[in-house]
Design a protein around this motif. Structure first.
Motif, short mmCIF file in Angstrom:
data_model
loop_
_atom_site.label_atom_id
_atom_site.label_comp_id
_atom_site.label_asym_id
_atom_site.label_seq_id
_atom_site.Cartn_x
_atom_site.Cartn_y
_atom_site.Cartn_z
N ALA A 129 0.83 -1.21 0.00
CA ALA A 129 0.00 0.00 0.00
C ALA A 129 0.86 1.26 0.00
O ALA A 129 0.67 2.14 -0.85
N PRO A 130 1.85 1.38 0.91
CA PRO A 130 2.69 2.59 0.85
C PRO A 130 3.44 2.72 -0.48
O PRO A 130 3.60 3.82 -0.99
N GLU A 131 3.86 1.59 -1.03
CA GLU A 131 4.59 1.63 -2.31
C GLU A 131 3.69 2.14 -3.43
O GLU A 131 4.10 2.98 -4.24
N ALA A 132 2.46 1.64 -3.49
CA ALA A 132 1.52 2.09 -4.52
C ALA A 132 1.15 3.56 -4.32
O ALA A 132 1.11 4.33 -5.29
N ILE A 133 0.91 3.96 -3.08
CA ILE A 133 0.53 5.35 -2.80
C ILE A 133 1.68 6.30 -3.14
O ILE A 133 1.46 7.39 -3.66
#
Length: 180
Positions: free
Chosen positions: A108-112
């Motif tokens: 999630a942090p990587e995609a965001i």
């Protein structure tokens, strides 16, 4: 608007009807949809309808949603994107979901982060917002990890699943990037 974004482990591409089976499997999980403004799906046609609707919004430059694909396996593991784009005010609201089997792996942090980079550097937006139910601890942790600023609670701000819900407002400004 860009249809492909890449990170070290992920490929984000515009939603496609061909993603409906995989996204249905994710969106039919009540744990995944618990804090989303949709009920968990019961048939694949619901996924097709949502994908069609989101792609129509993308054509109108009102929103854009990406399918999240794990590069190493080619597996669809979720979706993310801009729930609303407001070019007049140079801002957007983000949203994201991941298959439960991929929670806690930093996806999630990587995609965001990819969304933020695209928003600030390509779309030239100034502000990214995220609205999160106060009970959605995992999502709040993701936003805190990415140094979003908690701005306050919007009391009974939206109706979801037949009831009014509070939403915590988080934001990240383009100028915040210079402070990190």
């Amino acid at each position: 608007m860009e249809t492909n974004l890449y990170t070290e482990r992920l490929h984000l591409r515009k939603l496609s009807i061909s993603d409906s089976t995989n996204l249905f499997n994710i969106w039919s999980d009540p744990d995944v949809t618990k804090y989303m403004n949709i009920d968990n799906f019961h048939n694949e046609n619901q996924a097709i309808e949502i994908i069609t609707y989101l792609n129509e919004l993308a054509e109108e430059e009102k929103a854009i949603r990406y399918t999240i694909i794990e590069l190493s396996s080619g597996e669809i593991i979720g979706s993310c994107g801009f729930n609303s784009l407001d070019f007049d005010n140079e801002k957007a609201e983000i949203g994201y979901d991941l298959a439960k089997t991929h929670w806690g792996k930093g996806y999630a942090p990587e995609a965001i982060t990819a969304l933020l980079d695209y928003a600030f550097n390509t779309l030239e937006l100034n502000r990214i917002e995220a609205k999160v139910e106060p009970q959605n601890i995992n999502s709040i942790k993701v936003l805190e990890k990415l140094h979003f600023t908690f701005e306050g609670t919007l009391r009974q701000s939206e109706k979801s699943k037949g009831r009014f819900i509070d939403l915590n407002m988080y934001s990240k400004l383009k100028t915040d990037l210079k402070r990190l």
